[in-house]
Write an enzyme that holds these catalytic residues in place. Structure first.
Site, PDB file in Angstrom:
ATOM      1  N   TRP A 122      48.323  13.164  35.562  1.00 37.03           N
ATOM      2  CA  TRP A 122      47.942  12.263  36.640  1.00 37.03           C
ATOM      3  C   TRP A 122      49.102  11.479  37.229  1.00 37.03           C
ATOM      4  CZ3 TRP A 122      43.741  13.239  39.069  1.00 37.03           C
ATOM      5  CH2 TRP A 122      42.729  13.924  38.411  1.00 37.03           C
ATOM      6  N   GLU A 123      50.180  11.345  36.475  1.00 34.13           N
ATOM      7  CA  GLU A 123      51.359  10.680  37.041  1.00 34.13           C
ATOM      8  C   GLU A 123      52.106  11.633  37.962  1.00 34.13           C
ATOM      9  OE1 GLU A 123      52.337   7.620  36.955  1.00 34.13           O
ATOM     10  OE2 GLU A 123      50.808   6.899  35.562  1.00 34.13           O
ATOM     11  N   GLY A 124      52.112  12.920  37.612  1.00 37.96           N
ATOM     12  CA  GLY A 124      52.835  13.894  38.417  1.00 37.96           C
ATOM     13  C   GLY A 124      54.324  13.895  38.093  1.00 37.96           C
TER      14      GLY A 124
END
Length: 270
Positions: A122-124
């Site tokens: 989700w942070e990428g």
């Protein structure tokens, strides 16, 4: 008598609100809580003096995670206030330290692989420092730069996904630590639950977690699954607007949180 009253009022005001310091930013927002996702209550102009009643930790701004509560009852990032020191200049809000809580220190210091992978997803991945969706410089998997050009990072840029995961592994324990510091011994969490909450803490910041209803409800002894299912979805705002990515992330965190596991992670690690 009138002069005495005025002097007494001034003394009490100084004690209650603390010393005044000038604002250094052009237009600095004062928010309802210690973080950039809180609502803006008012703004201060450059050079305007603000009185600080207490300080607490929150969203890091240019490497400084201290937020100052002003006499107006709202919070301003300490980065934009010229206090003359890189640290606390008055008492912490609530009268406790950042790590205050019921943790004995025997909780799991590192989260499980499922949690690390969730944060990374989700942070990428960002190979070299660049601003995130709300303008804060990040690199790797959500590492918020503390110095110019992320000079504190010991890995060479551009990062590979391997070194980015190593950086993430370096970063996560401090978020697990602050989370554990805010929970009391009534709270029982398995490894998936601790991992999911660490992901949330990594995303919203220790200061926001400390003052959250989620933590307060867990500390009262409410069902962890019920609390997580009801409270995590509320954390969907960034930069003053709902972010679909945060909506989806909260769903993923709840899914991991509710995944059964027999391994205890808090308050003691198995």
């Amino acid at each position: 008598m009138k002069l005495f009253s005025l002097a007494l009022f001034a003394a009490l005001s100084a004690t209650s609100f603390g010393k005044s310091y000038p604002v250094t930013g052009n237009t600095v927002n004062c928010r309802s809580g210690p973080g950039t996702s809180y609502a803006v209550k008012k703004s201060y102009k450059k050079g305007q003096n603000v009185s600080i009643s207490c300080q607490t930790s929150g969203t890091s701004v240019s490497g400084n995670n201290i937020w100052d509560k002003t006499s107006d009852g709202c919070y301003v990032a300490d980065h934009y206030v010229k206090t003359g020191v890189n640290g606390y200049v008055t008492t912490k809000c609530g009268g406790s330290s950042d790590g205050g809580g019921g943790s004995s220190g025997s909780y799991c210091k590192k989260i499980n692989t499922a949690g690390v992978n969730l944060v990374a997803q989700w942070e990428g991945f960002v190979a070299s420092p660049k601003p995130d969706p709300i303008g804060l410089p990040t690199v790797g998997y959500g590492h918020l730069c503390q110095k110019k050009n992320c000079a504190e990072v010991k890995y060479k840029f551009p990062l590979s996904k391997i070194t980015a995961k190593q950086l993430l592994s370096d970063d996560l324990p401090k978020y697990t630590k602050c989370l554990a510091g805010y929970l009391n011994s009534k709270v029982k969490l398995n490894d998936n639950q601790l991992a999911a909450l660490t992901s949330w803490t990594f995303n919203v910041g220790c200061g926001n977690v400390k003052t959250s209803t989620l933590v307060k409800r867990l500390n009262k002894g409410e069902s962890p699954n019920t609390v997580a299912g009801q409270e995590l979805p509320k954390w969907r705002m960034a930069g003053g607007r709902v972010m679909q990515g945060l909506v989806n992330r909260r769903k993923a965190e709840i899914k991991l949180f509710k995944t059964a596991s027999s391994k205890q992670a808090y308050p003691k690690c198995q």
